[in-house]
Design a protein around this motif. Structure first.
Motif, short mmCIF file in Angstrom:
data_model
loop_
_atom_site.label_atom_id
_atom_site.label_comp_id
_atom_site.label_asym_id
_atom_site.label_seq_id
_atom_site.Cartn_x
_atom_site.Cartn_y
_atom_site.Cartn_z
N LEU A 95 -5.99 0.32 12.30
CA LEU A 95 -4.60 0.53 11.89
C LEU A 95 -4.52 1.01 10.44
O LEU A 95 -3.64 1.80 10.09
CB LEU A 95 -3.79 -0.74 12.09
N ARG A 96 -5.41 0.54 9.58
CA ARG A 96 -5.43 0.98 8.18
C ARG A 96 -5.76 2.47 8.06
O ARG A 96 -5.31 3.14 7.12
CB ARG A 96 -6.44 0.17 7.36
N GLU A 97 -6.52 3.01 9.00
CA GLU A 97 -6.81 4.45 8.98
C GLU A 97 -5.55 5.26 9.27
O GLU A 97 -5.38 6.35 8.75
CB GLU A 97 -7.90 4.78 10.01
N ILE A 98 -4.65 4.71 10.07
CA ILE A 98 -3.41 5.41 10.42
C ILE A 98 -2.31 5.12 9.39
O ILE A 98 -1.53 6.00 9.05
CB ILE A 98 -2.92 4.97 11.83
N TYR A 99 -2.25 3.88 8.90
CA TYR A 99 -1.19 3.44 7.99
C TYR A 99 -1.81 2.85 6.72
O TYR A 99 -1.69 1.65 6.45
CB TYR A 99 -0.31 2.39 8.66
N PRO A 100 -2.47 3.67 5.88
CA PRO A 100 -3.18 3.12 4.72
C PRO A 100 -2.27 2.52 3.64
O PRO A 100 -2.72 1.68 2.87
CB PRO A 100 -3.94 4.34 4.17
N ASP A 101 -1.01 2.93 3.59
CA ASP A 101 -0.12 2.47 2.52
C ASP A 101 0.83 1.36 2.93
O ASP A 101 1.68 0.96 2.15
CB ASP A 101 0.70 3.66 1.99
N ARG A 102 0.68 0.83 4.13
CA ARG A 102 1.58 -0.22 4.62
C ARG A 102 0.99 -1.59 4.34
O ARG A 102 -0.12 -1.89 4.76
CB ARG A 102 1.82 -0.08 6.12
N ALA A 103 1.73 -2.44 3.62
CA ALA A 103 1.25 -3.79 3.32
C ALA A 103 1.32 -4.67 4.56
O ALA A 103 0.45 -5.51 4.79
CB ALA A 103 2.08 -4.40 2.19
N GLU A 104 2.38 -4.48 5.35
CA GLU A 104 2.55 -5.28 6.57
C GLU A 104 2.41 -4.39 7.78
O GLU A 104 2.82 -3.23 7.77
CB GLU A 104 3.93 -5.94 6.59
N LEU A 105 1.83 -4.95 8.82
CA LEU A 105 1.68 -4.25 10.09
C LEU A 105 2.22 -5.19 11.18
O LEU A 105 1.46 -5.82 11.91
CB LEU A 105 0.21 -3.90 10.34
#
Length: 181
Positions: free
Chosen positions: A95-105
């Protein structure tokens, strides 16, 4: 195992889906995502969840196209041989590869099944009436940061909550300082 969750498709095709009773779950710091499974040949399922108002999936046996509104985040090499196996996936890293700037998922609607449209919904290619698979030892384990709970009353209003995490089974939140193991 001697006891596991058995999911059976009553009618051919359809979504053959079972939603986990997980509510909203922050996947930002997941260090372990996995489950034991027993999937026979002809059972076509994936693992799905909603995140940022879009559906995401981990491919298991059903395949499925990745689109803007149905994002494939990876696959697990599942064996459809009717025997018990363990599946694990680096969920936070993917998920970090898709949303690297999101603190919460914050994910919700975690579901095993086939939520892709297509011939499989008509029972063509798998998931016939009576098809089944077993799940056991499902785990989503996070580390780091403060424990996060999303709890609300039926009317959606927040509830007061006291919690404590330690290694003692007799700890009552708010009654004494927490101890460490």
């Amino acid at each position: 195992g001697k006891a596991s969750l058995k999911l059976t498709n009553v009618h051919s095709g359809g979504d053959f889906a079972a939603r986990l009773p997980s509510g909203k779950t922050d996947l930002a710091n997941v260090v372990e995502f996995g489950f034991d499974y027993r999937i026979p040949k002809g059972v076509m399922v994936n693992f799905y969840f909603d995140l940022f108002e879009k559906r995401h999936f981990i491919e298991l046996t059903a395949g499925g196209e990745s689109t803007e509104n149905m994002k494939r985040i990876g696959a697990i090499a599942v064996r459809s041989d009717g025997r018990w196996h363990r599946a694990e996936f680096p969920l936070s890293r993917a998920l970090r590869e898709i949303y690297p700037d999101r603190a919460e998922l914050i994910a919700e609607n975690m579901t095993f099944g086939n939520l892709h449209a297509g011939y499989l919904h008509a029972g063509l290619g798998g998931n016939l009436a009576g098809a089944f698979f077993h799940l056991d030892n499902f785990r989503i384990i996070s580390s780091g940061g403060e424990p996060r709970f999303f709890i609300a009353a039926a009317d959606g209003q927040p509830l007061d909550l006291a919690y404590g995490i330690d290694a003692r089974p007799d700890t009552a939140p708010g009654t004494r300082p927490l101890t460490t193991p």
